[in-house]
Design a protein around this motif. Structure first.
Motif, PDB file in Angstrom:
ATOM      1  N   THR A  72      47.516  34.031  43.088  1.00  0.00           N
ATOM      2  CA  THR A  72      47.497  35.056  44.119  1.00  0.00           C
ATOM      3  C   THR A  72      49.181  35.958  43.588  1.00  0.00           C
ATOM      4  O   THR A  72      48.651  37.042  44.235  1.00  0.00           O
ATOM      5  CB  THR A  72      48.297  34.102  45.308  1.00  0.00           C
ATOM      6  OG1 THR A  72      46.957  33.344  46.014  1.00  0.00           O
ATOM      7  CG2 THR A  72      47.988  35.327  46.533  1.00  0.00           C
ATOM      8  N   VAL A  73      50.061  35.701  42.829  1.00  0.00           N
ATOM      9  CA  VAL A  73      50.882  36.192  42.764  1.00  0.00           C
ATOM     10  C   VAL A  73      50.424  37.257  41.526  1.00  0.00           C
ATOM     11  O   VAL A  73      50.676  38.230  41.442  1.00  0.00           O
ATOM     12  CB  VAL A  73      51.831  35.696  41.960  1.00  0.00           C
ATOM     13  CG1 VAL A  73      53.002  36.401  41.432  1.00  0.00           C
ATOM     14  CG2 VAL A  73      52.925  34.824  42.637  1.00  0.00           C
ATOM     15  N   LYS A  74      49.822  37.235  40.981  1.00  0.00           N
ATOM     16  CA  LYS A  74      49.068  38.013  39.889  1.00  0.00           C
ATOM     17  C   LYS A  74      48.114  38.975  39.879  1.00  0.00           C
ATOM     18  O   LYS A  74      47.895  40.221  39.617  1.00  0.00           O
ATOM     19  CB  LYS A  74      48.550  37.226  38.764  1.00  0.00           C
ATOM     20  CG  LYS A  74      49.204  36.695  37.848  1.00  0.00           C
ATOM     21  CD  LYS A  74      48.389  35.042  36.743  1.00  0.00           C
ATOM     22  CE  LYS A  74      49.504  34.446  35.864  1.00  0.00           C
ATOM     23  NZ  LYS A  74      48.180  33.776  35.283  1.00  0.00           N
ATOM     24  N   ARG A  75      47.381  38.228  41.301  1.00  0.00           N
ATOM     25  CA  ARG A  75      46.995  39.416  41.940  1.00  0.00           C
ATOM     26  C   ARG A  75      47.441  40.433  42.647  1.00  0.00           C
ATOM     27  O   ARG A  75      47.307  41.548  42.290  1.00  0.00           O
ATOM     28  CB  ARG A  75      45.447  38.758  43.340  1.00  0.00           C
ATOM     29  CG  ARG A  75      44.798  39.181  43.215  1.00  0.00           C
ATOM     30  CD  ARG A  75      43.317  38.493  44.206  1.00  0.00           C
ATOM     31  NE  ARG A  75      44.091  37.800  45.267  1.00  0.00           N
ATOM     32  CZ  ARG A  75      44.833  36.866  45.205  1.00  0.00           C
ATOM     33  NH1 ARG A  75      44.087  35.729  44.124  1.00  0.00           N
ATOM     34  NH2 ARG A  75      44.855  36.141  46.000  1.00  0.00           N
ATOM     35  N   GLU A  76      48.642  39.718  43.407  1.00  0.00           N
ATOM     36  CA  GLU A  76      49.233  41.374  44.200  1.00  0.00           C
ATOM     37  C   GLU A  76      50.094  41.904  43.516  1.00  0.00           C
ATOM     38  O   GLU A  76      50.180  42.916  43.739  1.00  0.00           O
ATOM     39  CB  GLU A  76      50.015  40.294  45.067  1.00  0.00           C
ATOM     40  CG  GLU A  76      49.322  39.405  45.777  1.00  0.00           C
ATOM     41  CD  GLU A  76      48.494  40.976  47.114  1.00  0.00           C
ATOM     42  OE1 GLU A  76      48.784  40.334  49.204  1.00  0.00           O
ATOM     43  OE2 GLU A  76      47.826  40.910  46.624  1.00  0.00           O
ATOM     44  N   MET A  77      50.727  41.299  42.408  1.00  0.00           N
ATOM     45  CA  MET A  77      51.566  42.239  41.463  1.00  0.00           C
ATOM     46  C   MET A  77      50.249  42.983  41.122  1.00  0.00           C
ATOM     47  O   MET A  77      50.233  44.818  41.006  1.00  0.00           O
ATOM     48  CB  MET A  77      51.994  41.873  40.587  1.00  0.00           C
ATOM     49  CG  MET A  77      53.253  40.274  41.635  1.00  0.00           C
ATOM     50  SD  MET A  77      54.481  41.558  42.571  1.00  0.00           S
ATOM     51  CE  MET A  77      55.285  42.212  41.128  1.00  0.00           C
ATOM     52  N   ALA A  78      49.704  42.669  40.878  1.00  0.00           N
ATOM     53  CA  ALA A  78      48.286  43.977  40.037  1.00  0.00           C
ATOM     54  C   ALA A  78      47.801  45.351  40.542  1.00  0.00           C
ATOM     55  O   ALA A  78      47.654  46.313  40.408  1.00  0.00           O
ATOM     56  CB  ALA A  78      46.975  42.801  39.559  1.00  0.00           C
ATOM     57  N   LYS A  79      47.861  44.403  42.329  1.00  0.00           N
ATOM     58  CA  LYS A  79      47.755  45.887  42.951  1.00  0.00           C
ATOM     59  C   LYS A  79      48.834  46.444  43.300  1.00  0.00           C
ATOM     60  O   LYS A  79      48.820  47.954  43.173  1.00  0.00           O
ATOM     61  CB  LYS A  79      47.328  44.976  44.455  1.00  0.00           C
ATOM     62  CG  LYS A  79      46.208  44.226  45.065  1.00  0.00           C
ATOM     63  CD  LYS A  79      46.157  43.706  46.394  1.00  0.00           C
ATOM     64  CE  LYS A  79      44.913  42.939  46.199  1.00  0.00           C
ATOM     65  NZ  LYS A  79      45.212  41.901  47.960  1.00  0.00           N
ATOM     66  N   LEU A  80      50.197  46.431  42.783  1.00  0.00           N
ATOM     67  CA  LEU A  80      50.761  47.261  43.007  1.00  0.00           C
ATOM     68  C   LEU A  80      51.186  47.670  42.253  1.00  0.00           C
ATOM     69  O   LEU A  80      51.323  49.249  41.829  1.00  0.00           O
ATOM     70  CB  LEU A  80      52.169  45.847  43.896  1.00  0.00           C
ATOM     71  CG  LEU A  80      52.658  45.658  45.005  1.00  0.00           C
ATOM     72  CD1 LEU A  80      54.064  44.327  44.569  1.00  0.00           C
ATOM     73  CD2 LEU A  80      53.082  46.445  45.823  1.00  0.00           C
ATOM     74  N   ARG A  81      51.658  47.388  41.103  1.00  0.00           N
ATOM     75  CA  ARG A  81      51.145  47.971  39.505  1.00  0.00           C
ATOM     76  C   ARG A  81      50.057  49.513  39.910  1.00  0.00           C
ATOM     77  O   ARG A  81      50.072  50.221  39.231  1.00  0.00           O
ATOM     78  CB  ARG A  81      50.916  46.862  38.678  1.00  0.00           C
ATOM     79  CG  ARG A  81      52.367  46.699  37.869  1.00  0.00           C
ATOM     80  CD  ARG A  81      51.932  46.282  36.934  1.00  0.00           C
ATOM     81  NE  ARG A  81      50.929  44.511  35.988  1.00  0.00           N
ATOM     82  CZ  ARG A  81      50.670  43.890  36.809  1.00  0.00           C
ATOM     83  NH1 ARG A  81      51.648  43.251  37.045  1.00  0.00           N
ATOM     84  NH2 ARG A  81      49.539  42.794  36.607  1.00  0.00           N
ATOM     85  N   THR A  82      48.785  48.858  40.245  1.00  0.00           N
ATOM     86  CA  THR A  82      47.648  49.625  40.644  1.00  0.00           C
ATOM     87  C   THR A  82      48.071  50.927  41.440  1.00  0.00           C
ATOM     88  O   THR A  82      48.016  52.182  40.917  1.00  0.00           O
ATOM     89  CB  THR A  82      46.170  49.223  41.139  1.00  0.00           C
ATOM     90  OG1 THR A  82      46.472  48.437  39.928  1.00  0.00           O
ATOM     91  CG2 THR A  82      45.595  50.391  41.551  1.00  0.00           C
ATOM     92  N   LEU A  83      48.580  51.145  42.667  1.00  0.00           N
ATOM     93  CA  LEU A  83      49.438  51.788  43.725  1.00  0.00           C
ATOM     94  C   LEU A  83      50.282  52.633  43.214  1.00  0.00           C
ATOM     95  O   LEU A  83      50.449  53.780  43.439  1.00  0.00           O
ATOM     96  CB  LEU A  83      50.259  50.929  45.231  1.00  0.00           C
ATOM     97  CG  LEU A  83      49.124  50.455  45.790  1.00  0.00           C
ATOM     98  CD1 LEU A  83      49.464  49.424  46.324  1.00  0.00           C
ATOM     99  CD2 LEU A  83      47.756  51.107  46.157  1.00  0.00           C
TER     100      LEU A  83
END
Length: 224
Positions: A72-83
């Motif tokens: 879940t951490v990997k997925r959420e951090m990827a979202k923040l990088r995409t933003l």
């Protein structure tokens, strides 16, 4: 808009302004946005070094703080990088975690729509007038809007909505030259125009493209 620099005599107030903007943005969204914003705010308040603009924390520590698994951490951090809200400042090596940084300007741009929910005093204090580009340089001529399709058309629409004046001055005249699996190449009307966008506005341009297609990691600007 004034870019927040959380240093100096008013550092504490500026930190609260940034967190307030994020909070209002989260509360105005659905449960997924609210959870993502809350998780980032947890990282900021517990581990972010404001003076050095550094967030240094491993995935295992984040998972413990968020009470989730590392996937879940990997997925959420990827979202923040995409933003575009967080960026990699230094890649991890030899057992060391990566050093991250916050793109404070991008966070303020994305939360601006919810500032009135906080109050007119907040809008006046933090909003002001758009600050980018922070230069007196203007294009030699104002290009006519150029029709676009596909990815570049979608990215153009985002940029125009975000800052119409900036779009009209610098982004409207860019034409899609080439699109590969990982790179979008844009053609500028003059070499000066290309150099200015490349130097001052590339990150904003890249973020808009990335939000339209997460596989596009690079944006190149070329001129005559």
């Amino acid at each position: 808009m004034q870019v927040i620099r959380a240093v100096g005599r008013e550092a504490a107030a500026k930190k609260y302004d940034l967190l307030s903007a994020m909070m209002a943005h989260g509360l105005a969204g659905d449960k997924h946005r609210q959870r993502l914003i809350l998780r980032l705010m947890a990282l900021i308040t517990t581990r972010y070094n404001w003076q050095r603009d550094e967030l240094t924390i491993g995935q295992r520590e984040i998972a413990r703080l968020w009470c989730v698994d590392e996937r879940t951490v990997k997925r959420e951090m990827a979202k923040l990088r995409t933003l575009g809200w967080i960026e990699i400042k230094q890649h991890g090596a030899r057992g060391r975690v990566s050093v991250l940084s916050l793109n404070l300007e991008r966070i303020l741009l994305d939360t601006r729509g919810e500032w009135p929910n906080i109050g007119p005093d907040f809008v006046e204090r933090v909003g002001g007038k758009p600050s980018e580009p922070s230069s007196n340089v203007v294009p030699l001529h104002r290009p006519e809007p150029v029709p676009a399709q596909g990815l570049w058309a979608e990215a153009r629409a985002r940029l125009a909505e975000e800052d119409p004046a900036l779009f009209d001055a610098w982004f409207a005249g860019l034409i899609e030259a080439e699109l590969t699996e990982s790179c979008l190449t844009l053609f500028a009307p003059t070499r000066f125009h290309a150099n200015y966008v490349q130097t001052h506005l590339l990150e904003r341009l890249r973020t808009a493209v990335l939000r339209c297609n997460g596989r596009i990691a690079r944006v190149r600007i070329i001129g005559p």
